[in-house]
Scaffold this active site. Structure first.
Site, PDB file in Angstrom:
ATOM      1  N   THR A 165      49.249  41.030  46.183  1.00 28.46           N
ATOM      2  CA  THR A 165      48.157  41.086  46.465  1.00 28.46           C
ATOM      3  C   THR A 165      47.398  39.777  46.479  1.00 28.46           C
ATOM      4  OG1 THR A 165      48.026  40.100  44.212  1.00 28.46           O
ATOM      5  CG2 THR A 165      49.570  42.805  43.884  1.00 28.46           C
ATOM      6  N   ASP A 166      46.454  40.068  45.970  1.00 33.97           N
ATOM      7  CA  ASP A 166      45.281  38.546  46.118  1.00 33.97           C
ATOM      8  C   ASP A 166      45.974  37.491  45.934  1.00 33.97           C
ATOM      9  OD1 ASP A 166      44.018  40.288  47.859  1.00 33.97           O
ATOM     10  OD2 ASP A 166      42.496  41.055  46.889  1.00 33.97           O
ATOM     11  N   CYS A 167      45.984  38.450  44.136  1.00 37.62           N
ATOM     12  CA  CYS A 167      46.541  36.972  43.190  1.00 37.62           C
ATOM     13  C   CYS A 167      48.196  36.370  43.353  1.00 37.62           C
ATOM     14  CB  CYS A 167      46.172  37.727  41.920  1.00 37.62           C
ATOM     15  SG  CYS A 167      47.207  39.066  41.167  1.00 37.62           S
ATOM     16  N   TYR A 168      48.804  37.297  44.361  1.00 31.66           N
ATOM     17  CA  TYR A 168      50.068  37.344  43.932  1.00 31.66           C
ATOM     18  C   TYR A 168      50.550  38.248  45.889  1.00 31.66           C
ATOM     19  CZ  TYR A 168      50.849  37.238  38.930  1.00 31.66           C
ATOM     20  OH  TYR A 168      51.206  36.687  37.628  1.00 31.66           O
ATOM     21  N   PRO A 169      49.929  36.508  46.941  1.00 28.39           N
ATOM     22  CA  PRO A 169      49.786  36.989  48.015  1.00 28.39           C
ATOM     23  C   PRO A 169      51.740  37.260  48.096  1.00 28.39           C
ATOM     24  CG  PRO A 169      49.353  34.880  47.443  1.00 28.39           C
ATOM     25  CD  PRO A 169      49.433  34.961  46.436  1.00 28.39           C
TER      26      PRO A 169
END
Lengths: 400, 135
Positions: A137-141
């Site tokens: 994800t954007d926060c957990y790439p």
């Protein structure tokens, strides 16, 4: 007669009288219930048996860059763990096995390694291989993580067992003409052996049959460390038939327990393989029973001869859910090494270690005597014999 | 009279020869085969309970050794990993010879390896897998 507060004050002063559930039997025989109840503050119990509904959750800490294992996959030493939580929280079940385990394809499967073994190795302080994948994800790439983890580096490592400490259990036999492999062990054909699983007169819930002192919030010995009763365990079934002494004659109450895995010891959390059945965790649990009045002490002094279990056929009746039992036997008979079923004398085996149960009750006793372990007031009672709380079968309904 | 449980390892070249019947014919020994198999390397393994008069027994053993058969006392075969055993007792009714028995007082499981016939039934059913085979 006395309150938990008063008992704790005596523990702190180092004057509390603590005896094990075995010792109280002799004491009551010698002095009678009344006198023994005046003298004894606490009775300690213990059990050490396979408990499949065991597991542990971990917070592994955030990696750099961050990964969201929640919704992804994760394995510890190849054993899959549950990932349906937040980013780096995972839950490892005792019975989980690697995807490439042959299972029962070549019957009977050996199940040499699974979640329970990982739990034992984690507690032993061994490094464990963690492999995880995520969708990013954007926060957990991050999408992939491979690392060794060790219990001392994890944020939380918590044993959380949803059904432990069964109050009594079946005695398993096999009426068929071939050997069967069950969670009660290998059962030889035509009543070749009878396997049971309880510490009998040492077992926690048999010594407090109506849950008068054991409840939600009770502090216990768990896996060599300290734990708590979190709730009634799943399949809690307090309404089964009981003898006049109040002791259930069949599997009844259960406990859900929780405790810090970091304090625990591998000799009390043992990875266990049942041939042809699967993996399970053998757990050591000890529960203190405060002697608040004579009635509680009377229950705590029940002996093997007074505790009965049902003998059930695991070749037909158990798997097919046929109610009833072949007969009932008491724990003194079971421990003698032979019982009589349908006119035949058959040897008995125990899945639960009585000598380890004794060790646990002794260790808990020494903690209390040294002042290292104070008793807790339970915060809510477990559903009791009159509650109407019962174990229901699945009501199967066709999906249309 | 001597009666011993022994493990015989036959090298490849002896697997197809009638060795044991010699023990009966020439040395007047009695035997009970507890286990026998040929390994993938075509070596033979046999677990025997062998009995006979002392002198003849020893001569029989000498004969086996002269043929190249390696002999081990049986007690080395199945061992218990004491660190793993939890003294539960599941093995007790499975053991056919009473080599695994529970002490009524301590409730600990004893392993009498002199009674063990290496049937290995305990090895796979032991929940913590404390029973191990060593040849």
């Amino acid at each position: 007669m006395r309150t938990i507060k008063e008992i704790n004050a005596r523990i702190k002063k180092g004057v509390a009288v603590v005896v094990t559930a075995e010792e109280i039997i002799d004491l009551v025989q010698k002095k009678g219930v009344k006198k023994a109840a005046q003298e004894v503050d606490v009775v300690t119990t213990g059990t050490f048996g396979p408990m499949c509904s065991s597991g542990a959750y971990f917070n592994i800490g955030h990696s750099r860059p961050r990964i969201k294992i929640g919704g992804g996959t994760c394995r510890l030493n190849d054993v899959p763990v549950y990932t349906g939580f937040a980013a780096v929280d995972i839950y490892l079940g005792a019975t989980a096995i690697p995807d490439d385990d042959p299972r029962n394809k070549v019957f009977p499967g050996e199940f040499k390694y699974g979640g329970a073994h990982v739990i034992q190795e984690i507690v032993a302080g061994k490094d464990i291989r963690l492999e995880a994948t995520a969708y990013g994800t954007d926060c957990y790439p991050r999408k992939k993580l491979e690392t060794l983890v060790n219990i001392k580096d994890l944020n939380e490592a918590v044993l959380f067992n949803i059904r432990n400490c069964y109050q009594n259990y079946n005695v398993a036999v096999n009426l068929s003409d071939k050997i069967i492999y069950t969670y009660m062990g290998a059962l030889k054909p035509k009543l070749g052996n009878a396997n049971y699983c309880s510490a009998g007169q040492l077992s926690p819930l048999l010594k407090d049959p109506y849950y008068k002192t054991i409840g939600i919030g009770t502090k216990i010995f768990l896996g060599g460390g300290i734990g708590y009763v979190a709730w009634q365990g799943t399949q809690h079934n307090p309404t089964v038939k009981r003898k006049d002494n109040g002791i259930p004659q069949a599997p009844a109450g259960t406990l859900a327990v929780i405790g810090d895995l970091k304090q625990m010891r591998q000799e009390f959390l043992v990875g266990t393989s049942m041939l042809g059945y699967g993996v399970t965790l053998t757990v050591g649990i000890g529960v203190p029973i405060p002697v608040l009045d004579e009635e509680i002490l009377k229950y705590a002094a029940a002996k093997d001869e007074e505790i009965y279990a049902q003998v059930v056929d695991y070749s037909q009746a158990y798997p097919q859910m046929v109610p009833g039992s072949l007969t009932e036997v008491n724990y003194a008979q079971l421990k003698s090494g032979k019982i009589k079923v349908e006119g035949k004398e058959i040897p008995t085996g125990n899945l639960s270690s009585y000598s380890k149960a004794r060790e646990i009750a002794e260790e808990l006793k020494s903690w209390i005597k040294k002042g290292d372990f104070l008793l807790t007031e339970s915060q809510a009672a477990l559903p009791g014999a009159e509650s109407g709380y019962t174990f229901k079968l699945l009501k199967e309904r066709p999906i249309v | 009279m001597i009666s011993k449980r022994i493990v015989l390892h036959f090298p490849h070249r002896l697997v197809d020869q009638p060795i044991i019947c010699k023990l009966v014919k020439d040395y007047d020994l009695q035997f009970n085969i507890l286990k026998a198999y040929v390994t993938p390397q075509e070596e033979g393994l046999m677990v025997l309970e062998l009995s006979g008069e002392d002198a003849k027994f020893n001569k029989g053993i000498e004969y086996l050794q002269s043929k190249g058969v390696k002999i081990q006392p049986l007690s080395q075969d199945v061992i218990r990993n004491e660190a793993k055993c939890t003294d539960c007792g599941v093995c007790v009714p499975i053991c056919p010879t009473g080599a695994l028995a529970i002490d009524p007082l301590t409730r600990k499981v004893h392993f009498y390896d002199n009674k063990c016939i290496a049937c290995e039934l305990c090895v796979k059913i032991c929940p913590p897998r404390a029973m191990e085979v060593r040849f």
